[in-house]
Structures are given as C-alpha cells and as structure tokens.
Design a protein around this motif. Structure first.
Motif, mmCIF file in Angstrom:
data_model
loop_
_atom_site.group_PDB
_atom_site.id
_atom_site.type_symbol
_atom_site.label_atom_id
_atom_site.label_comp_id
_atom_site.label_asym_id
_atom_site.label_seq_id
_atom_site.Cartn_x
_atom_site.Cartn_y
_atom_site.Cartn_z
ATOM 1 N N PHE A 435 2.031 -26.194 7.555
ATOM 2 C CA PHE A 435 1.284 -25.235 8.377
ATOM 3 C C PHE A 435 0.121 -24.605 7.612
ATOM 4 C CE2 PHE A 435 4.637 -25.793 11.366
ATOM 5 C CZ PHE A 435 4.067 -25.466 12.587
ATOM 6 N N SER A 439 -3.228 -24.843 9.664
ATOM 7 C CA SER A 439 -3.984 -23.638 9.988
ATOM 8 C C SER A 439 -5.347 -23.653 9.307
ATOM 9 C CB SER A 439 -3.198 -22.385 9.576
ATOM 10 O OG SER A 439 -2.958 -22.368 8.177
ATOM 11 N N ILE A 689 -1.072 -30.743 13.411
ATOM 12 C CA ILE A 689 -0.258 -29.676 14.013
ATOM 13 C C ILE A 689 0.904 -30.277 14.799
ATOM 14 C CG2 ILE A 689 -0.276 -27.902 15.811
ATOM 15 C CD1 ILE A 689 -3.109 -27.187 14.827
ATOM 16 N N SER A 692 3.381 -31.448 12.377
ATOM 17 C CA SER A 692 3.997 -30.287 11.729
ATOM 18 C C SER A 692 4.987 -29.606 12.658
ATOM 19 C CB SER A 692 2.915 -29.289 11.309
ATOM 20 O OG SER A 692 2.033 -29.860 10.378
ATOM 21 N N VAL A 736 5.097 -19.186 9.183
ATOM 22 C CA VAL A 736 3.727 -19.377 9.681
ATOM 23 C C VAL A 736 2.795 -18.340 9.061
ATOM 24 C CG1 VAL A 736 2.264 -19.314 11.738
ATOM 25 C CG2 VAL A 736 4.490 -20.433 11.836
ATOM 26 N N SER A 739 2.058 -19.248 5.547
ATOM 27 C CA SER A 739 1.104 -20.366 5.557
ATOM 28 C C SER A 739 -0.313 -19.871 5.787
ATOM 29 C CB SER A 739 1.470 -21.369 6.658
ATOM 30 O OG SER A 739 2.762 -21.871 6.490
ATOM 31 N N MET A 776 -1.742 -20.585 15.734
ATOM 32 C CA MET A 776 -0.620 -21.114 14.963
ATOM 33 C C MET A 776 0.700 -20.475 15.392
ATOM 34 S SD MET A 776 -2.091 -23.399 13.374
ATOM 35 C CE MET A 776 -0.598 -24.005 12.657
ATOM 36 N N ALA A 780 3.628 -22.719 16.974
ATOM 37 C CA ALA A 780 4.922 -22.741 16.279
ATOM 38 C C ALA A 780 6.033 -22.245 17.199
ATOM 39 C CB ALA A 780 4.844 -21.880 15.023
#
Length: 803
Positions: A435, A439, A689, A692, A736, A739, A776, A780
């Motif tokens: 991430f 990101s 993404i 991920s 997140v 990250s 993000m 997520a």
C-alpha cells in the motif's frame, strides 16, 4: 512417479480451494501480463538501430554553438566535414551524409500524393548502415543524380506487381528514376526512410536553379554526418583532431563559438539536450520507471500469493501432521507445496501470455509503436518467461512450504501451539509495502494530471481556440499561397488569416544571433519569426508597447522589427521603442513594438526571446520560406467553414491533398507524452491497488479466522455487527495510514524532482495527498469489509459448538 503424485495433489488442492486459487491466479496473471507487455516495450526501446552490422563503430558528428550566454548542441553539422575527415584520418573507414525532408508531394501518372520520410544520402550510405536492397546494386543505385529508392510498401503502392526499376516519378517538379527497392525498414530505427534519393541530386537541383554550390566549413544545412570508425580508435584524439581541423577552416572570430564532437550511434536514441534530432527520441528515465513498475507488479503478485496461501494454513496443518505420521519427510512436504505454487504460476503464466497478446494491439495504438511480442521465437523474451516463472514460483511458494513443513506431528495436533504470530507480522509488513507503493503511485498520478490540467488551461498569452493551421510542403506551390489567403479572407465566418514561418505549437524553429550592441562580440540567441501584418490580430497576442506591422506603414517591410518582452530584457533595452537592432546580414531595423510574452511551446520550455520580421517575398532571400497559414474561424461554424476552406484549397491546389490541424490540437500534442505517461501510471496504479487489495483480503481472511471465537463471544455478549466490524477493520486502517505516512515524503521528493522539468508548474500542495489518503482508505475498506461482515454475521452457536 513421485512428481506425478505431487501434481495430482496440487490439482486437488487447487480445486478444493477454488476461491483462493482463483484469486491467486487472477492476481498473478494480471501482474505477469503487465510485466510481459512492459518487457516487450523496454526490449523494443533498447533495440533501436542495433540491427546495423557496424552498430558499435558508427558515430555522428554533432555541432556545438556557443553564443554569449546561449549554447546549443546540434545533431547536424557542416556537410564538408565528413568528407574532409575521411580523407585525412586513417581511423575513419568511410562517411555518409543524410538530409531529411519531412513532407513532400509526389506525382505519378497524373496522381498526386502527400508523403513523408524522404532521405537524401551519399552513395556510401550502405557501407555505413545495414539496410537490405532487394532490387538493385547497393554500389551503384545512389551514384547518379535524381536516383530514388523506394521501400517495398511504397513500390507496391505506386507500381503494383510491376518491376519498378527504371520507372519515373516526380517530386517537387523534378523527375526521378527508380534505381532500387529497399526491404521494408524496421520500425526500431531513427532513419525510417521509405524514399531514399542520391545526395548529389541536391547539387544538381542547385545547378538547374542557377545557384553555384558553395562548400566550406561555414555552410550549414540540415545535414546529419555519420562516420564509420575503425574499432579501438582513440576517439578522444580523433575528436581533438576534428576540432583542430574546424579551427583551421573557420574565421578567427568564429572559433570560440564553434566546436564539434562525436556521438556514438548507440547513444543517439536516448540523447538529451540535442536540437534537431531525427525522430523518434526515447527517454531512459521511462525505461527505468517501467522496469521498476514491472518488478513491483511481480513482487506484489508473489507477495499476495504467499499471503493468501499462508492465510489458509490452519486448514492444512492436520494434513501436514498426518503426512508426517505416515513417514513424509520435510523435504517431501516442501516439494509438495512448491509444486502447488509452480502449478498455479504456470496456469497464471498461460493466462498472462494470452492476455498480453490480446492487449498488444491496444498498447500499440496507445504508444504509437508496433511492439512485436514474440514470446517463444525471441530468445530474450523466452528467457524472461523462464526466469519470471521460476522466480514467482519459488518466492510465492517458499514461505508456506517452509512454514507449514517445519511443525512436528505433536505441534500439529496441539493447534493452540501454532499461533502464526510471526507469520501475520510478516504479512502486515508486506501489506504495508504494497500500500505504500500503491498510495505513492496514486498521489503521483494526481500530480501529473494536475500539472497537465494547469498547462492546458493556463493563460498562454494568445488565443489558441478556433484556429486551423495549413502548411505547404512543396515550395513550387508557394506563389499561390498569398492568393489563397485573400480568397479565404473573403469567406464568411473567417475573421482573420495570417501567413508566417511558424506559429505557437509548431516544431519549426528558426534561431538567430542578435548582437547586444553594434560592434559587440556578445550575442543573444533569439527565435526569429517572419510574419505578415495580420499575425498579431489572428493570434490575439497583446501589444505591451508600440504597434505591430501595418500596411499603412510601407517602410515596415525594410525597416521595422517587433520583439517580445523577454527579448527586450535579454538585449538590455530599457526603452525598446525606437531602438536599433541588427537583424542579420548587417541589416538594421528599428523596434516599433513589444509583444507581451506568450508560450509558443510547452511549459517545459522557458519563454524564449523572439523577434518578428515582416514576411519576405516568396522569391527573396530569407531565413526561411513562409509555409504556414493560420485561419481564425467563428466558434459555432468551424465544420461548415472547413468545408469551404477545403473547396478553395482544391480549387487552388488540385494536385495536392488538403490537410489541416487545429492549433489547440497542436498545442495539446506537446503534452501527448505526459498525458500517455499519466494514463499509464494510472492504469498501473489501479492494477497494483487491485493486487494489493487481494493481499489485504488474504490478511483479513487470516485475521478474522483466528478471531472467530472472539467474534462469537462478543456477539453473545451483545456486540453489534457495526461495532465488531469497526474493531476488526481498525487494524487494517492503521496499516493503510502507516503506508500513507511512509509514502508521503517519498512522493513529495519525486514530484518536486519531476516538476523541475517544467519551467512553469503548479505548486506542491496537500490536496492530492488528502485525496490519495481518502481513496486508499475507501479501497482498503471495500476489500476487507466483505470478509469481515461475513464473519460477524455467522451464528455464534456454529462458532462455539465444539469449544
């Protein structure tokens, strides 16, 4: 037999865990397909001109001109230098000169064609470069003036299946004889020539026009001079000798300004800061970016495979225990899990190859290049496939294989002794890495599009809307250009028409030296534009002081000059109106106006000092011939007006095709590479993404599975689905956030470095970072809530019935 057993077990395991296996295969296939396409692109970029036999021994002579504070490195050089060098220095085997014509008109059998990619070349061309001649003698075909070679494709276009040798065609009113056919030129070359004419034709044309050919080291045209240098020659010494030769043959005052250098053919495609390069030019920065993205995609796909595999180990520890009880050694279990990993990788690879093949035409259209993805015939591509399969198979299968196989049977049947905390910590770390990359790419992409939006919508200093650009490639047609201008001005819904050597957004550049003062050795390099009286009103530029050229002032033609604000500053003109400027060939002109600075090129380029000279007569000696026309139309009538313009063009130029370009399109094309790069970043960001999120899903699956008893107890004690969901998702949102915190300074540094390429750019603000963080979090949460909600809605009795 043993491997057959492992394969059967692998297939059964894959089929038993369809959901996880499918996610693994999709993630791996997406990463592999993207990596294969990237590898094909990189392989194509690194192969430019490598098909030439003497690739390592070919050098081009570059010219460096230093004038005052200005310095320009030219890809061209004086045509005399190559011949002199090859005669005087034994290190040079031979040389060849090339001159390119971008656009021209070809006539055959009373039919007219607008063509491009025409080269003039010496008879030694085939001694230096490896192009295959399939019809004609390479030693003879470029000897005689007015000899022309055609590519296979063009020969078939004009002559069908007939033998074209000896046939005639007309280019710009000169008749040429076809003396040879070139095998179609590979696309991965800067010298993509479909028409090749003998270089001595240029002298023959001058003689027919009554022009005495002039040689010497001070003669500059658009010539590219290439040398074939003997291997192991001292290039430094050769370069020094070359500059000594130049100094001996140029005027004394010119020596400090003029030097030459050798550039290897292998460096030309990726050359930087060289003016006048043959198209196309590559960018090594993009090569490294794409290779990095490819590596990231493969690594993330492998990480997800590992995460998803280990997240399901609780279902297989009993299997491991039973196998060990029945005598399986650890190495056998490692072979089994590695086999499962390799099986999934091979399935994903096959799907990835098919996907890459299907996407190849789309990518070709997107980047404007024909990428040949030959997975098995290309040794480099095949090697890449083998390495990538082994790498992903080993990396993806190594952790579950080593982790699951290490337990003793006693540990296996005492499940509480296997908590997997170290494993989940590793997976958390891997998710943070994923991430962080995702990101970072999202935020960087937002900045790219913000800069492009700024550049395309900022005040340019002129009005680029509703202007169509026409150009003439055949100089013989120019005498009718002014007549066409008058005819077009009489049409309704055309407000202004202007003729000039170039307009904003054009690649045509005429540079000239202007002395700071009369008799001064200091010079300022300026862009010179020859324009008619209607230029300022057509382009709607602002006049800061004075006026533009006017028909009311006939003396403007010989005496007047208009400059922009930057030129006034560079020439140290505090009160420019009325100042005298030496504009060339010792002619003095008086400044009658100062135009406010406008962006004639992209925001990557600093606004250059510019001078404007009244358009010269077509037959007069001038720095350039006025070939461009700008037509401003009423906003709501562009389609109808264009049809009227086309009719006038056909009436005036029945022998030439009608082609036009809108000025705003020409300006937008200056950012075409940035737009494409931004879109590619966006696509790859979304793909990373997506992969991920699969990893996040695996971690959520593992975590919720470990906490099922806790979830059941909380529900019995009155915990709501919402409260339990928040509790379970909190740990993932922390990952997140970590990250994002890690990626922020990295992205800030990279964006700041990228924006240095633009002379005019946006400020780095926190809005893109905020948007990136929200995106993000949203992505997520979406990826894990499905798994969490499924767990929280499970009946507590089902969870605790065996406790």
């Amino acid at each position: 037999m043993m491997w057959k057993n492992y394969l059967k077990i692998s297939v059964r395991s894959i089929l038993k865990n369809k959901k996880i296996s499918l996610i693994n295969i999709i993630g791996l296939a997406a990463g592999l397909a993207s990596s294969l396409i990237i590898f094909a692109y990189v392989n194509n970029e690194l192969s430019y001109d490598k098909f030439h036999k003497n690739y390592e021994s070919i050098y081009r002579i570059n010219t460096n001109l230093k004038m005052g504070n200005n310095e320009i490195n030219l890809a061209m050089s004086t045509p005399t230098l190559g011949k002199t060098m090859s005669e005087e220095y034994p290190e040079i085997t031979t040389y060849t000169r090339i001159r390119k014509t971008n656009e021209f008109t070809l006539n055959i059998d009373e039919k007219s064609f607008d063509e491009k990619d025409l080269f003039y070349a010496d008879s030694t061309f085939f001694d230096v470069f490896t192009y295959k001649v399939i019809n004609g003698d390479p030693e003879e075909i470029l000897n005689a003036p007015f000899s022309i070679l055609l590519s296979e494709q063009k020969a078939k276009k004009y002559f069908g299946n007939d033998n074209p040798i000896g046939k005639k065609l007309i280019i710009d009113e000169h008749e040429y004889t076809v003396t040879g056919i070139l095998e179609d030129i590979p696309l991965n070359t800067q010298m993509y020539c479909e028409f090749l004419i003998s270089y001595n034709t240029l002298d023959a044309i001058d003689k027919l026009a009554g022009i005495t050919p002039q040689g010497g080291f001070m003669k500059f045209q658009d010539d590219y001079v290439y040398l074939l240098v003997k291997p192991e020659s001292d290039l430094q010494k050769l370069s020094e000798q070359m500059n000594i030769l130049v100094d001996e043959n140029v005027p004394e005052h010119f020596k400090p300004m003029y030097n030459v250098s050798l550039m290897p053919l292998k460096d030309i495609y990726f050359s930087k800061d060289v003016t006048g390069e043959l198209e196309p030019i590559g960018n090594k920065k993009y090569i490294w970016i794409f290779l990095t993205i490819s590596g990231i995609l493969i690594l993330i796909a492998a990480i997800n495979f590992m995460n998803l595999s280990t997240s399901r180990y609780m279902h297989r520890v009993r299997e491991v225990g039973m196998r060990k009880v029945f005598g399986a050694h650890r190495k056998h279990l490692i072979y089994q899990f590695m086999g499962e990993s390799m099986t999934i990788t091979l399935i994903a690879l096959i799907i990835g190859i098919i996907t890459a093949e299907l996407l190849n035409p789309v990518l070709d259209n997107f980047i404007g290049k024909d990428l040949e993805i030959s997975f098995f015939s290309n040794i480099e591509m095949f090697g890449f496939l083998v390495l990538i399969t082994i790498f992903i198979g080993l990396i993806s299968g190594s952790y579950p294989a080593l982790f699951l196989s290490k337990f003793s049977p006693l540990d296996v049947f005492k499940l509480n002794s296997i908590n997997g905390e170290s494993g989940i910590n590793i997976r958390r770390l891997l998710v943070i890495i994923q991430f962080t990359i995702a990101s970072g790419l999202i935020i960087f992409t937002i900045f790219i599009f913000s800069q492009i939006h700024y550049a395309r919508n900022a005040d340019l200093g002129f009005n680029k809307e509703n202007i169509a650009l026409l150009s003439i490639s055949n100089p013989q047609l120019l005498p009718r250009f002014e007549t066409l201008q008058k005819e077009l001005k009489s049409l309704p819904d055309i407000t202004d028409v202007s003729l000039a050597t170039s307009f904003p957004g054009s690649n045509e550049l005429i540079m000239q030296n202007i002395p700071l003062a009369e008799g001064s050795d200091e010079n300022v390099m300026v862009q010179r534009v020859e324009a008619d009286h209607y230029y300022a009103q057509t382009m709607q530029v602002e006049i800061a002081e004075g006026r533009f050229f006017s028909e009311k002032h006939p003396s403007d033609q010989q005496d007047a000059i208009v400059i922009n604000e930057t030129a006034a500053k560079e020439l140290n003109l505090e009160n420019p109106i009325g100042s005298t400027i030496i504009s060339g060939k010792e002619s003095k002109r008086t400044v009658i106006g100062v135009i406010k600075d406008f962006h004639s090129h992209s925001f990557r380029n600093k606004i250059q000092p510019m001078i404007f000279i009244p358009k010269q007569e077509v037959n007069a000696e001038s720095y350039a011939i006025t070939r461009s026309m700008a037509i401003r139309m009423n906003k709501n009538k562009t389609n109808e007006t264009l049809r009227l313009i086309e009719n006038k063009w056909i009436e005036m130029y029945p022998e030439s095709e009608f082609n036009y370009e809108f000025l705003d399109d020409a300006y937008r094309n200056q950012y075409a590479s940035d737009i494409k790069m931004g879109k590619l970043y966006l696509y790859f960001s979304l793909l990373i993404i997506l992969i991920s999120c699969l990893g996040m899903y695996g971690l959520a699956s593992f975590s919720t599975e470990k906490r099922m008893k806790e979830i059941g107890i909380r529900k019995i004690l009155g915990g709501s689905v919402q409260n339990i969901s928040v509790l379970l998702s909190k740990q993932f949102m922390v990952l997140v956030l970590i990250s994002f915190i890690i990626s922020t300074p990295i992205v800030y540094y990279l964006v700041e470095k990228w924006l240095r390429d633009f002379q005019y750019h946006i400020d780095i603000n926190w809005l893109p970072f905020g948007i990136g963080l929200i995106l993000m979090f949203t992505i997520a949460l979406t990826s894990i809530l499905i798994q969490i909600l499924k767990a929280t809605k499970t009946n507590p009795a089902e969870i605790l019935r065996y406790e």
